[in-house]
Design a protein around this motif. Structure first.
Motif, PDB file in Angstrom:
ATOM      1  N   PHE A  51       3.630   4.448  -3.002  1.00 49.99           N
ATOM      2  CA  PHE A  51       3.972   5.555  -3.881  1.00 49.99           C
ATOM      3  C   PHE A  51       2.969   6.252  -4.355  1.00 49.99           C
ATOM      4  O   PHE A  51       3.223   7.503  -4.492  1.00 49.99           O
ATOM      5  CB  PHE A  51       4.756   4.877  -5.226  1.00 49.99           C
ATOM      6  N   VAL A  54       2.814   8.876  -1.327  1.00 50.92           N
ATOM      7  CA  VAL A  54       3.862   9.707  -0.890  1.00 50.92           C
ATOM      8  C   VAL A  54       3.852  11.091  -1.421  1.00 50.92           C
ATOM      9  O   VAL A  54       3.315  11.109  -2.781  1.00 50.92           O
ATOM     10  CB  VAL A  54       5.141   9.178  -1.223  1.00 50.92           C
ATOM     11  N   ARG A  68       4.359  10.990   4.095  1.00 52.40           N
ATOM     12  CA  ARG A  68       5.104   9.901   4.049  1.00 52.40           C
ATOM     13  C   ARG A  68       4.899   9.065   5.093  1.00 52.40           C
ATOM     14  O   ARG A  68       4.872   7.794   5.079  1.00 52.40           O
ATOM     15  CB  ARG A  68       6.771  10.318   4.234  1.00 52.40           C
ATOM     16  N   ILE A  84      11.674   4.784   5.618  1.00 50.81           N
ATOM     17  CA  ILE A  84      11.804   5.990   4.558  1.00 50.81           C
ATOM     18  C   ILE A  84      12.848   6.611   4.482  1.00 50.81           C
ATOM     19  O   ILE A  84      13.253   7.358   5.252  1.00 50.81           O
ATOM     20  CB  ILE A  84      10.273   6.809   4.676  1.00 50.81           C
ATOM     21  N   ARG A 182      10.551   7.504  -7.860  1.00 54.32           N
ATOM     22  CA  ARG A 182      10.419   7.032  -6.456  1.00 54.32           C
ATOM     23  C   ARG A 182      11.072   5.656  -6.653  1.00 54.32           C
ATOM     24  O   ARG A 182      10.843   4.856  -7.531  1.00 54.32           O
ATOM     25  CB  ARG A 182       9.063   6.877  -6.061  1.00 54.32           C
ATOM     26  N   PRO A 195      11.468   8.624  -1.704  1.00 52.96           N
ATOM     27  CA  PRO A 195      10.103   8.911  -2.223  1.00 52.96           C
ATOM     28  C   PRO A 195      10.378  10.115  -3.309  1.00 52.96           C
ATOM     29  O   PRO A 195       9.459  10.497  -3.916  1.00 52.96           O
ATOM     30  CB  PRO A 195       9.455   9.701  -0.880  1.00 52.96           C
TER      31      PRO A 195
END
Length: 202
Positions: A51, A54, A68, A84, A182, A195
């Motif tokens: 996280f 991202v 990502r 993702i 997220r 994300p």
């Protein structure tokens, strides 16, 4: 410690919200050789690390996609593949006649490879502070079944995190404040990462 700590316990430890005495208890539990809790703690660590890498909202999509991919590549070696997720549907963006209105909540769908994440955000009575109740499901496209997550974690833009209550094939977050989040979902054979999830004020 006779019983395994909860996922929230491990999250609190990762975010240094536990007392020294409680942290020592949790560490002792890990040192006792509990494989399940070791896996839970490792998953939380990997998820929070992903996280943090991202892309934040507002960046160009090409930059967002590159970050990502970088986040996924930097994760530690894992037994489970990582997907993702990308947004498929947001009822707030629909202008067609018959689309669900804000009074009926928000529907969100995310594409996560072999899976689909479906979310419903409903307005709560405590609208001024924490206006949303969030319900989610994970759909397996191959088996056409809804799956039971092992754990679900949501992290806010300021780093504040919370775990979901899971019940059968659903996961629930109660009293969620407006903001950008997220979302991470842990399944028996894979992990899913959303994300960007935005909930505005009601």
């Amino acid at each position: 410690m006779t019983h395994c700590p909860s996922l929230q316990d491990w999250l609190d430890l990762a975010e240094t919200r536990t007392t020294p005495a409680r942290a020592a208890e949790l560490q002792a539990h890990l040192e006792s050789g509990c494989a399940a809790c070791t896996a839970q703690q490792a998953w939380i660590g990997r998820t929070l690390a992903a996280f943090s890498q991202v892309a934040a909202p507002g960046l160009a999509e090409t930059t967002r996609r590159a970050l990502r991919e970088l986040a996924a590549a930097r994760l530690e070696a894992r037994e489970r593949p990582l997907w993702i997720a990308t947004l498929l549907r947001d009822t707030r963006l629909q202008q067609a006649v018959g689309a669900r209105g804000s009074d009926e909540g928000i529907q969100l769908r995310y594409d996560a490879g072999e899976y689909e994440i479906r979310l419903w955000a409903e307005a709560t009575e405590v609208e001024a502070v924490e206006p949303w109740y969030l319900i989610g499901q994970v759909y397996d496209r191959a088996t056409q079944d809804f799956l039971s997550p092992e754990a679900v974690l949501m992290v806010g833009a300021q780093g504040n995190a919370q775990t979901a209550h899971t019940e059968n094939q659903e996961f629930h977050f109660g009293a969620v404040a407006a903001g950008t989040y997220r979302l991470a979902v842990r399944l028996p054979n894979t992990e899913l990462l959303v994300p960007e999830l935005t909930l505005e004020g009601v």
